[in-house]
Design a protein around this motif. Structure first.
Motif, short mmCIF file in Angstrom:
data_model
loop_
_atom_site.label_atom_id
_atom_site.label_comp_id
_atom_site.label_asym_id
_atom_site.label_seq_id
_atom_site.Cartn_x
_atom_site.Cartn_y
_atom_site.Cartn_z
N TYR A 91 10.65 1.83 1.73
CA TYR A 91 11.30 3.15 1.68
C TYR A 91 11.99 3.45 2.99
O TYR A 91 13.12 3.96 3.02
CB TYR A 91 10.28 4.25 1.37
CG TYR A 91 9.81 4.27 -0.06
CD1 TYR A 91 10.71 4.44 -1.11
CD2 TYR A 91 8.45 4.14 -0.38
CE1 TYR A 91 10.28 4.47 -2.43
CE2 TYR A 91 8.01 4.16 -1.69
CZ TYR A 91 8.93 4.33 -2.71
OH TYR A 91 8.50 4.36 -4.02
N ASN A 125 15.43 9.27 -3.21
CA ASN A 125 14.23 8.48 -3.51
C ASN A 125 13.63 7.82 -2.26
O ASN A 125 12.41 7.85 -2.06
CB ASN A 125 14.55 7.41 -4.56
CG ASN A 125 14.90 8.04 -5.90
OD1 ASN A 125 14.49 9.16 -6.20
ND2 ASN A 125 15.68 7.33 -6.70
N GLY A 129 10.39 8.93 -0.22
CA GLY A 129 9.34 7.90 -0.08
C GLY A 129 8.94 7.68 1.37
O GLY A 129 7.76 7.51 1.67
N ASN A 132 7.15 11.27 2.48
CA ASN A 132 5.89 11.57 1.79
C ASN A 132 4.75 10.67 2.28
O ASN A 132 3.63 11.13 2.50
CB ASN A 132 6.05 11.40 0.27
CG ASN A 132 7.02 12.42 -0.32
OD1 ASN A 132 7.46 13.34 0.34
ND2 ASN A 132 7.35 12.24 -1.60
N TRP A 181 3.34 13.11 -6.72
CA TRP A 181 2.51 13.58 -5.61
C TRP A 181 1.94 14.96 -5.93
O TRP A 181 2.63 15.79 -6.53
CB TRP A 181 3.36 13.69 -4.34
CG TRP A 181 3.91 12.38 -3.87
CD1 TRP A 181 4.95 11.68 -4.43
CD2 TRP A 181 3.44 11.59 -2.78
NE1 TRP A 181 5.15 10.51 -3.73
CE2 TRP A 181 4.24 10.44 -2.70
CE3 TRP A 181 2.42 11.76 -1.82
CZ2 TRP A 181 4.05 9.44 -1.75
CZ3 TRP A 181 2.23 10.79 -0.86
CH2 TRP A 181 3.04 9.64 -0.83
N GLN A 200 9.47 10.55 -5.90
CA GLN A 200 9.30 10.75 -4.46
C GLN A 200 9.82 12.12 -4.02
O GLN A 200 10.12 12.32 -2.84
CB GLN A 200 9.97 9.62 -3.66
CG GLN A 200 9.37 8.24 -3.88
CD GLN A 200 7.92 8.13 -3.39
OE1 GLN A 200 7.38 9.02 -2.75
NE2 GLN A 200 7.29 6.99 -3.70
N ASP A 219 -0.88 11.00 -2.89
CA ASP A 219 -0.03 10.07 -3.63
C ASP A 219 -0.76 9.67 -4.92
O ASP A 219 -1.86 9.13 -4.86
CB ASP A 219 0.19 8.83 -2.74
CG ASP A 219 1.20 7.84 -3.32
OD1 ASP A 219 1.49 7.90 -4.52
OD2 ASP A 219 1.65 6.96 -2.54
#
Ligand code: MN
Length: 259
Positions: A91, A125, A129, A132, A181, A200, A219
């Protein structure tokens, strides 16, 4: 030429030290101190400023703040290794590639997310990612003392009790369909709230159905738990409460109130 095992160990140690020096030089001492994780034991409850996590992406992929096995038995070392070194790293790399040469390069993540609806999917995305997971690693640890008196009071007002908050958050995590999440966040009215986001996405994104300042996340993508828990996401969610680093949540709550 390496002749002995101890020679190669010395070289490895030297390489790690040099990498750390390069890292410190590239991101600055304060940021590096927050990230140079191998030295930070999970039960040393130093916290990371949200401005570090929500600021510009690090010039080098940030180290995990603890060893792969630090969260055993709740999250196993193999899962942590793959999750951090493969998923999270991808990511990070893909996000940097997606913003390269665009006006987003050099922008804080919080600003990128605030207008994410205008950005292509790879930014949304991979940016999500990257952020997060960075957030997630930092809100995990062992030996936490629990929520602060201030946060406990706010939790009691919003949910009735800390146990009720855990129940509401866990329900969000267990019922998120597919990948995503669960979040505890401070909404625009400065009230605590829980919810979940798909894929994400996160509460900083303008397209998110839940919006606010993230305080705690989990997650619930299958890659986060499948090796140890297989299809039993609920067991993974229940185990999570043993490794919440409340000191991080407390610090973020204080910062969010001021922000
Ligand atoms: Mn993940």
């Amino acid at each position: 030429m390496l002749r002995t095992n101890s020679d190669s160990k010395r070289l490895l140690t030297k390489t790690i030290i040099m990498e750390r020096r390069k890292f410190v030089k590239s991101v600055g001492l304060a940021t590096a101190a927050a990230y140079i994780g191998q030295k930070v034991l999970a039960n040393e409850q130093s916290t990371v400023k949200s401005s570090v996590i929500e600021g510009k992406p690090a010039a080098e992929f940030p180290p995990l703040p603890y060893a792969y096995n630090a969260l055993e038995p709740y999250i196993d070392a193999r899962t942590m290794e793959i999750h951090y070194d493969k998923h999270h790293r991808a990511y990070y790399t893909n996000f940097l590639n997606a913003i390269k040469g665009t006006p987003l390069e050099g922008m804080a993540l919080s600003a990128v997310f605030a207008s994410i609806s205008k950005q292509p999917d790879p930014v949304r995305n991979n940016g999500g990612g990257y952020y997060n997971h960075l957030f997630f690693w930092n809100n995990l640890g062992t030996g936490s003392a629990g929520p602060s008196p201030e946060l406990t009071a706010a939790i009691t007002t919003a949910f009735g009790s800390v146990d009720k908050l855990k129940e509401a958050f866990s329900t969000s995590a267990k019922t998120r369909f597919g990948s995503g999440w669960a979040w505890l966040y401070l909404n625009a009215e400065k009230k605590l709230a829980v919810g979940s986001s798909p894929n994400q996405d996160n509460p900083l994104m303008d397209i998110s159905t839940i919006k606010g300042t993230p305080l705690l996340t989990l997650d619930v993508w299958e890659h986060a738990y499948y090796l140890k828990y297989q299809n039993k996401r609920a067991d993974y969610v229940d185990a999570f409460w043993n490794i919440v680093k409340w000191e991080e949540v407390n610090a973020r709550y204080q910062q969010a109130l001021k922000g």
